[in-house]
Design a protein around this motif. Structure first.
Motif: not given
Ligand code: FE
Ligand code: 6CS
Length: 312
Positions: A141, A156, A158, A257
């Motif tokens: 992304r 959060h 990942d 992060h």
């Molecule tokens: Fe992330």
């Protein structure tokens, strides 16, 4: 905070990291290695960087790409932001409070420039070494984080999302963020908690249907509660990843992060390539929801990425 080393599984498959079920917030000790290659294998980077990655869960490497390469990435960044085909596909993610573009996904498929970037040995070589396996692109992304209007990405892991919502079995994946603009203290740089990759943080609440429609704009589920974050930050502090354009931030799938909103005039635009080990291919989600769309989680297009040489 409770440390539960053997939680009850919520699914018939061995779910060693249940989250967003009826469990209370707690930590589960990481079961997997962080650097999968044996110490005898020569790393593609200085050993001190590998040691930092093992200990902290991330590393920052400057001057990986030349100014000419960065200029090429920036042209492609700007082209994709207004690409009518991407907009028509419904895959462009805008900010929750404006029409500003927040993210464009699967750039390794919609862009020849970023397809080459994903296969570039300067990135894929690091991923193969750290994961000690052939790798495929789980997700890619561009996060634009425009000046004035770029909103935050709340704290959060990942992996918590990729495990619960994409069915990624184990912690054998990582992200490489390539800075396309200057990432400095004032424009919402990535913040990471050193050492947080060693604990899986169980999140409370249940996954809403079609959660990605809101989570990619503002994530309210699959985020740690305040107590968990206080404990992680008390232990490891908070590191702010700044860097010139053309730097990379390599971070483990489970490193906690986030990043603040950008009220400066200067965009903080980065490309993110997520490498998953072929032995860790996603399966059925661990939550009771349907799979996420292909542009967010590769499922139909899983194949080992070729080395950079194949892209010449
Ligand atoms: Fe992330
Ligand atoms: O849900 C996901 O896969 C995305 N969400 C965040 C906040 N980071 C990872 C990924 O881009």
């Amino acid at each position: 905070m409770i440390h539960n080393s053997n939680p009850s599984s919520m699914n018939e498959r061995a779910d060693m990291y249940p989250s967003r079920s009826n469990l209370k917030a707690q930590f589960i000790k990481r079961k997997e290695p962080i650097v999968y290659s044996a110490p005898s294998v020569k790393p593609p980077l200085d050993q001190s960087l590998i040691d930092q990655y093992a200990n902290d869960g991330f590393m920052v490497v400057e001057d990986v790409f030349t100014p000419e390469e960065v200029a090429m990435f920036r042209r492609e960044l700007n082209r994709l932001r207004v690409d009518p085909a991407i907009e028509a596909s419904g895959e462009t993610i805008t900010e929750y409070d404006s029409d500003e573009v927040r993210s464009v996904f699967r750039i390794h498929q919609v862009s020849e420039v970023f397809k080459r970037l994903a296969g570039d040995p300067r990135l894929a070589g690091i991923a193969r070494y750290l994961l000690d396996d052939d790798v495929y692109i789980h997700q890619s992304r561009l996060n634009y984080k425009p000046g004035f209007h770029g909103k935050e990405f709340y704290w959060h892991s990942d992996f918590e999302t990729w495990h619960v919502e994409d069915g990624m079995p184990a912690m054998r994946a990582l992200s490489i963020s390539v800075t396309l603009t200057e990432n400095h203290t004032n424009n919402g740089p990535l913040m990471l908690i050193p050492g947080s990759h060693k604990e899986f943080v169980v999140c409370e609440g249940h996954t809403p249907a079609e959660h990605f429609r809101s989570s990619l704009k503002k994530q309210d589920y699959g985020v740690p509660n305040d107590g968990s974050l206080c404990e992680l930050a008390a232990q490891g502090g908070i590191f702010t990843a700044t860097g010139k354009p053309g730097s990379i931030i390599v971070f483990d799938c489970n490193t906690m992060h986030g990043s603040n909103s950008n009220i400066s005039p200067f965009p903080r635009s980065n490309a993110f390539i997520v490498y998953n080990a072929m032995s860790n291919r996603v399966g059925a989600p661990y939550c009771d929801r349907s799979v996420r769309p292909e542009y967010i989680c590769s499922r139909d297009s899983i194949s080992p990425i070729a080395t950079g040489a194949d892209y010449d």
